[in-house]
Design a protein around this motif. Structure first.
Motif, short mmCIF file in Angstrom:
data_model
loop_
_atom_site.label_atom_id
_atom_site.label_comp_id
_atom_site.label_asym_id
_atom_site.label_seq_id
_atom_site.Cartn_x
_atom_site.Cartn_y
_atom_site.Cartn_z
N THR A 285 12.28 2.18 5.01
CA THR A 285 11.43 0.96 5.61
C THR A 285 10.91 1.07 6.76
N GLU A 286 11.72 1.21 7.72
CA GLU A 286 11.60 1.23 9.17
C GLU A 286 10.47 2.52 9.38
N ILE A 287 10.56 3.78 8.64
CA ILE A 287 9.63 4.77 8.87
C ILE A 287 8.28 4.47 8.11
N ALA A 288 8.27 3.61 6.94
CA ALA A 288 7.09 3.12 6.24
C ALA A 288 6.21 2.32 7.26
N ARG A 289 6.82 1.49 8.04
CA ARG A 289 6.38 0.44 8.84
C ARG A 289 5.71 1.03 10.24
N SER A 290 6.44 2.06 10.66
CA SER A 290 6.09 2.65 11.83
C SER A 290 4.87 3.46 11.24
N VAL B 231 4.20 8.04 1.20
CA VAL B 231 3.92 8.05 -0.10
C VAL B 231 5.32 8.46 -0.67
N LEU B 232 6.00 7.92 -1.57
CA LEU B 232 7.34 8.40 -2.23
C LEU B 232 7.00 8.65 -3.61
N CYS B 233 7.51 10.10 -4.15
CA CYS B 233 6.78 10.58 -5.41
C CYS B 233 8.32 10.74 -6.22
N GLY B 234 8.25 10.06 -7.37
CA GLY B 234 9.50 10.27 -8.37
C GLY B 234 10.58 9.41 -7.52
N ARG B 235 10.51 8.49 -6.57
CA ARG B 235 11.40 7.74 -6.05
C ARG B 235 11.19 6.02 -6.50
N PRO B 236 12.13 5.39 -6.32
CA PRO B 236 12.01 3.96 -6.65
C PRO B 236 11.31 3.32 -5.61
N PRO B 237 10.76 1.99 -5.80
CA PRO B 237 10.05 1.35 -4.63
C PRO B 237 11.14 0.88 -3.58
N LEU B 238 10.90 0.53 -2.46
CA LEU B 238 11.66 0.13 -1.33
C LEU B 238 11.81 -1.44 -1.24
N GLY B 239 10.96 -2.15 -2.07
CA GLY B 239 11.08 -3.83 -2.14
C GLY B 239 9.76 -4.30 -1.71
N GLU B 240 9.69 -5.61 -1.76
CA GLU B 240 8.25 -6.23 -1.32
C GLU B 240 7.93 -6.15 -0.05
N GLY B 241 6.65 -6.12 -0.05
CA GLY B 241 6.07 -6.38 1.61
C GLY B 241 6.27 -5.00 2.49
N VAL B 242 7.00 -4.02 1.85
CA VAL B 242 6.92 -2.77 2.67
C VAL B 242 5.78 -1.81 2.50
N PRO B 243 5.08 -1.41 3.55
CA PRO B 243 3.86 -0.74 3.37
C PRO B 243 3.96 0.73 2.88
N VAL B 244 4.26 1.10 1.49
CA VAL B 244 4.44 2.33 1.12
C VAL B 244 3.91 2.34 -0.27
N THR B 245 3.49 3.54 -0.45
CA THR B 245 2.77 3.86 -2.06
C THR B 245 3.91 4.59 -2.58
N ILE B 246 3.86 4.31 -3.99
CA ILE B 246 4.98 4.90 -5.12
C ILE B 246 4.32 5.59 -6.01
N VAL B 247 4.31 6.78 -6.40
CA VAL B 247 3.93 7.39 -7.46
C VAL B 247 5.30 7.92 -8.18
N GLU B 248 5.44 7.18 -9.22
CA GLU B 248 6.60 7.77 -10.23
C GLU B 248 5.95 8.18 -11.77
N TYR B 249 7.07 8.65 -12.35
CA TYR B 249 6.77 9.01 -13.87
C TYR B 249 7.64 8.74 -14.68
N GLU B 250 7.21 8.35 -16.01
CA GLU B 250 8.41 7.81 -17.12
C GLU B 250 9.48 8.67 -17.16
N ASN B 251 10.37 8.80 -16.30
CA ASN B 251 11.64 9.65 -16.33
C ASN B 251 12.49 9.20 -17.37
N GLU B 252 12.94 7.76 -17.36
CA GLU B 252 13.98 7.25 -18.46
C GLU B 252 13.25 7.38 -19.57
N ALA B 253 12.05 6.91 -19.69
CA ALA B 253 11.31 7.02 -21.21
C ALA B 253 11.33 8.53 -21.59
#
Length: 367
Positions: free
Chosen positions: A151-156, A165-187
């Motif tokens: 979160t600190e890195i994303a804000r900086s 941008v985090l790929c294949g990783r879960p979100p960091l929470g509301e309000g964090v300036p980060v982009t998430i690209v996931e795939y349907e891993n569990e599915a």
């Protein structure tokens, strides 16, 4: 009045620090700040420490490098991988490189080796070098320390005009300036386990990975959900850890076969793990899929190199790389990705030759 140039409690962005701001904070002259930054002119130790402290507090170094690169050099996209040798990572990197080239960007590559300290060092380096986007792929332990650090890195990065941008990783929470690209891993794991269950298998070995890490944990969750859907009890002794490595998978499967062959199917958490498992099964005189069915995950070589051809889950790694670049470079623009910060890509089972019904009398009881 003292200005605060870092993120406020409300997450608002403030203007970037200047040499004058640093000088004011450190209570020195602008030329003194320049000398400390250049490092080629003697400055009293106490003064140097005050200036360095002000530079850190105002996040000046990263912003200066960013402005220099954006004004006078090629724009860059940085990405951090666990290992360049893996086929999944290679496909992901190919997608990044092609899309970055289409946008007229150069690529910077760092390898973490799965070491969080190396990953953090690479993140800070890319931040200081002014990369327009920093993209990371690879499983992690999703604990409080990781989330706080990222979160600190994303804000900086956001403050410096860059994007994490985090790929294949879960979100960091509301309000964090980060982009998430996931795939349907569990599915995907649920679907491929269901394929084995539908074929009649009831004792399915979950083979490889470590559920302490996010990628393995999600696949494990899909496996368990499929068992529940089919009314098959979960058995802890049918879960075997192995590194994401063909050689280690081979050794772990040999050990498991020496202890007991009480399963009729194997769900290997990657295709590489499946390759190691297949070698051990074959050496033990077992036929795939005649004696033991085998499925993998990723749909990368060796899925189409093994004999029999491997039934597996297709993950769109190259598309993930392309999407990561598109989202990172377009998130403040007006294009079709401008308003998106979280994308979920689909997975699907690729049916090949490595699954068959279990041998007669072995579907519900150990052999």
């Amino acid at each position: 009045m003292t200005n605060d140039f870092r993120k406020g409690a409300d997450g608002a962005r403030h203007r970037r620090a200047t040499l004058k701001d640093v000088a004011r904070r450190a209570e020195v002259s602008v030329p003194t700040v320049s000398r400390v930054i250049a490092g080629d002119y003697p400055v009293a130790l106490g003064t140097r420490r005050r200036v360095e402290k002000a530079l850190r507090e105002l996040d000046y170094v990263a912003n200066t490098h960013a402005r220099a690169l954006r004004g006078h050099g090629a724009k860059t996209v940085a990405f951090i991988l666990r290992d360049v040798r893996g086929q999944a990572f290679a496909q992901f990197a190919h997608g990044i490189e092609e899309e970055a080239s289409r946008w007229g960007r150069l690529c910077l590559l760092c390898v973490s080796g799965g070491d969080p300290v190396r990953e953090l060092r690479a993140l800070n380096l890319m931040r200081q070098q002014g990369a327009e986007a920093v993209i990371i792929i690879g499983s992690i332990v999703d604990d409080e320390a990781y989330r706080r650090q990222m979160t600190e890195i994303a804000r900086s990065l956001d403050q410096a005009g860059s994007r994490l941008v985090l790929c294949g990783r879960p979100p960091l929470g509301e309000g964090v300036p980060v982009t998430i690209v996931e795939y349907e891993n569990e599915a995907g794991a649920h679907a491929v386990t269901s394929r084995l269950l539908a074929a009649g298998h009831r004792r399915i070995l979950l083979f490889g990975g470590d559920v302490a890490f996010t990628t393995s944990a999600q696949r494990f969750a899909g496996y368990r959900r499929a068992l529940t859907d089919y009314g098959v009890p979960y058995e802890e002794d049918l879960v075997v850890k192995a590194a994401f490595d063909r050689g280690d998978a081979y050794l772990r499967m040999r050990e498991r076969l020496a202890a007991a062959r009480d399963f009729t199917a194997v769900f290997a958490l990657t295709d590489v793990i499946a390759a190691g498992a297949l070698r051990a099964l074959t050496e033990a005189g077992l036929q795939v899929p005649g004696d033991v069915s085998l499925v993998g995950y990723d749909d990368v070589p060796p899925a189409t190199d093994l004999r029999p051809l491997l039934t597996t889950v297709h993950v769109p790694y190259e598309e993930m790389g392309r999407t990561a670049v598109q989202l990172a470079l377009d998130h403040r623009g007006s294009g079709r990705f401008a308003r998106e910060s979280h994308v979920l890509l689909g997975t699907h089972v690729v049916f090949r030759d490595s699954v068959a019904p279990p041998p007669a009398g072995t579907a519900r009881a150990p052999r």
